[in-house]
Write a protein that holds these residues in place. Structure first.
Motif, short mmCIF file in Angstrom:
data_model
loop_
_atom_site.label_atom_id
_atom_site.label_comp_id
_atom_site.label_asym_id
_atom_site.label_seq_id
_atom_site.Cartn_x
_atom_site.Cartn_y
_atom_site.Cartn_z
N ILE A 1 39.49 46.33 37.77
CA ILE A 1 39.09 47.73 37.66
C ILE A 1 40.32 48.56 37.32
O ILE A 1 41.46 48.16 37.60
CB ILE A 1 38.47 48.26 38.97
N THR A 2 40.09 49.68 36.69
CA THR A 2 41.16 50.62 36.37
C THR A 2 40.95 51.87 37.20
O THR A 2 39.88 52.49 37.14
CB THR A 2 41.17 50.97 34.87
N ILE A 3 41.94 52.22 38.00
CA ILE A 3 41.83 53.40 38.86
C ILE A 3 42.34 54.63 38.13
O ILE A 3 43.12 54.52 37.17
CB ILE A 3 42.61 53.18 40.18
N PRO A 4 41.93 55.83 38.54
CA PRO A 4 42.30 57.05 37.82
C PRO A 4 43.65 57.62 38.22
O PRO A 4 43.90 58.80 38.01
CB PRO A 4 41.17 58.01 38.21
N LEU B 1 46.80 38.24 47.33
CA LEU B 1 45.66 39.10 47.66
C LEU B 1 45.12 39.83 46.43
O LEU B 1 43.93 40.13 46.36
CB LEU B 1 46.06 40.12 48.73
N LEU B 2 46.00 40.14 45.50
CA LEU B 2 45.57 40.87 44.31
C LEU B 2 46.57 40.67 43.19
O LEU B 2 47.68 40.15 43.39
CB LEU B 2 45.41 42.37 44.63
N ASP B 3 46.16 41.10 42.01
CA ASP B 3 47.06 41.16 40.86
C ASP B 3 46.90 42.55 40.26
O ASP B 3 45.86 43.20 40.45
CB ASP B 3 46.70 40.08 39.84
N TYR B 4 47.91 43.00 39.55
CA TYR B 4 47.83 44.34 38.97
C TYR B 4 48.77 44.47 37.78
O TYR B 4 49.74 43.73 37.64
CB TYR B 4 48.18 45.40 40.01
N SER C 1 45.63 49.01 36.63
CA SER C 1 44.51 48.05 36.64
C SER C 1 44.76 47.02 37.73
O SER C 1 45.86 46.46 37.85
CB SER C 1 44.38 47.34 35.28
N PHE C 2 43.73 46.75 38.54
CA PHE C 2 43.85 45.88 39.71
C PHE C 2 42.73 44.84 39.72
O PHE C 2 41.60 45.13 39.34
CB PHE C 2 43.77 46.69 41.00
N THR C 3 43.09 43.64 40.17
CA THR C 3 42.12 42.57 40.37
C THR C 3 42.31 41.98 41.75
O THR C 3 43.41 41.55 42.09
CB THR C 3 42.30 41.46 39.32
N LEU C 4 41.26 42.00 42.56
CA LEU C 4 41.32 41.38 43.88
C LEU C 4 41.11 39.88 43.73
O LEU C 4 40.29 39.43 42.92
CB LEU C 4 40.23 41.95 44.81
N SER C 5 41.84 39.11 44.52
CA SER C 5 41.71 37.65 44.46
C SER C 5 40.45 37.20 45.20
O SER C 5 39.90 37.92 46.04
CB SER C 5 42.94 36.99 45.09
N ASP C 6 40.00 36.01 44.88
CA ASP C 6 38.82 35.43 45.57
C ASP C 6 39.14 35.17 47.02
O ASP C 6 40.27 34.83 47.36
CB ASP C 6 38.41 34.13 44.89
N ARG D 1 56.56 48.40 47.31
CA ARG D 1 56.94 47.20 48.07
C ARG D 1 55.71 46.46 48.58
O ARG D 1 55.63 45.23 48.52
CB ARG D 1 57.85 47.58 49.25
N GLU D 2 54.73 47.23 49.08
CA GLU D 2 53.54 46.59 49.64
C GLU D 2 52.70 45.94 48.56
O GLU D 2 52.18 44.83 48.74
CB GLU D 2 52.70 47.61 50.41
N LEU D 3 52.59 46.57 47.40
CA LEU D 3 51.84 45.97 46.30
C LEU D 3 52.51 44.68 45.83
O LEU D 3 51.83 43.68 45.55
CB LEU D 3 51.72 46.96 45.13
N THR D 4 53.82 44.69 45.77
CA THR D 4 54.55 43.48 45.40
C THR D 4 54.29 42.36 46.42
O THR D 4 54.06 41.20 46.04
CB THR D 4 56.07 43.77 45.32
N ALA D 5 54.31 42.71 47.70
CA ALA D 5 54.06 41.73 48.76
C ALA D 5 52.63 41.21 48.70
O ALA D 5 52.38 40.01 48.89
CB ALA D 5 54.35 42.35 50.12
N MET D 6 51.67 42.08 48.41
CA MET D 6 50.27 41.67 48.34
C MET D 6 50.04 40.74 47.14
O MET D 6 49.26 39.79 47.22
CB MET D 6 49.36 42.90 48.25
N LYS D 7 50.74 41.02 46.05
CA LYS D 7 50.65 40.15 44.88
C LYS D 7 51.26 38.80 45.19
O LYS D 7 50.69 37.74 44.85
CB LYS D 7 51.35 40.81 43.69
N ARG D 8 52.40 38.78 45.85
CA ARG D 8 53.07 37.55 46.24
C ARG D 8 52.21 36.73 47.19
O ARG D 8 52.15 35.49 47.11
CB ARG D 8 54.40 37.89 46.91
N ASP D 9 51.47 37.42 48.08
CA ASP D 9 50.62 36.73 49.05
C ASP D 9 49.27 36.32 48.47
O ASP D 9 48.42 35.77 49.19
CB ASP D 9 50.40 37.63 50.28
#
Length: 211
Positions: free
Chosen positions: A167-170, A199-202, A206-211, A189-197
């Motif tokens: 999804i693309t956020i406004p 949980l998501l990609d971005y 634009s963001f994609t939640l992981s399965d 920092r938190e987005l980087t950590a969430m991507k590393r863990d």
């Protein structure tokens, strides 16, 4: 510019009215359209004793705290209202126009008693403003998440994010920090950590939640 029946017929707000009633509405409710170029600010005093319905474009309602921190209170999309009294908006708030915008302006917030459409229009306005209040309550719940990670995930889910779908956020990253009421560096920092863990990609907004 005076609104036209053809413009009103396209709007869900007026969809149950006949052509004759639409013509009456334009005159007895004093309906005009206003075009606003994007990338500018509007003062809420411009809408004092008026009501505006957003037809196209996107607006941010913003407020600056006593400490000088900018906070995005809400985002307005087509179908949303600028109604200062009912939404609790004051001169402390400003409107950030994100893109070229068209508004339908009710030139007075209290309609003439002789207008036969008065009751119908008030019912519609209250329905719309209640929906906006509901979103504001959901926003309070969002900001109630003390952990930034939970706040981010809750925000994305409310934006309609689903596992495996992008999804693309406004919001830019800077605006997202203001919307989530956090420091931009902490958000990054938190987005980087969430991507590393995992949980998501971005990428950008634009963001994609992981399965």
């Amino acid at each position: 510019m005076k609104a036209t029946p053809l413009q009103l017929k396209k709007l869900p707000f007026f969809q149950s009215l006949t052509d004759e009633e639409l013509t009456k509405a334009i005159h007895c409710l004093d309906l005009n359209t206003m075009d606003v170029k994007g990338k500018k600010q509007l003062q809420l005093s411009l809408f004092k004793d008026k009501i505006a319905l957003l037809l196209t474009g996107q607006l941010f309602i913003e407020k600056t705290s006593a400490e000088g921190d900018l906070f995005i209170v809400s985002t307005l999309a087509p179908g949303d209202l600028i109604w200062n009294e009912q939404l609790g908006l004051s001169d402390d708030h400003i409107i950030q126009v994100k893109s070229d915008t068209k508004l339908l302006v009710f030139e007075q917030a209290i309609f003439p008693e002789g207008c036969g459409l008065r009751t119908y229009i008030y019912q519609q306005l209250l329905k719309y403003v209640l929906e906006q209040h509901q979103r504001l309550f959901e926003r309070v719940d969002l900001l109630g998440n003390r952990r930034l990670r939970e706040r981010i995930l809750s925000f994305l889910e409310k934006e309609g994010a689903e596992a495996g779908k992008t999804i693309t956020i406004p919001y830019s990253r800077h605006e997202l920090a203001h919307y989530l009421h956090v420091d931009r560096s902490a958000l990054s920092r938190e987005l980087t950590a969430m991507k590393r863990d995992g949980l998501l990609d971005y990428h950008l907004n634009s963001f994609t939640l992981s399965d």
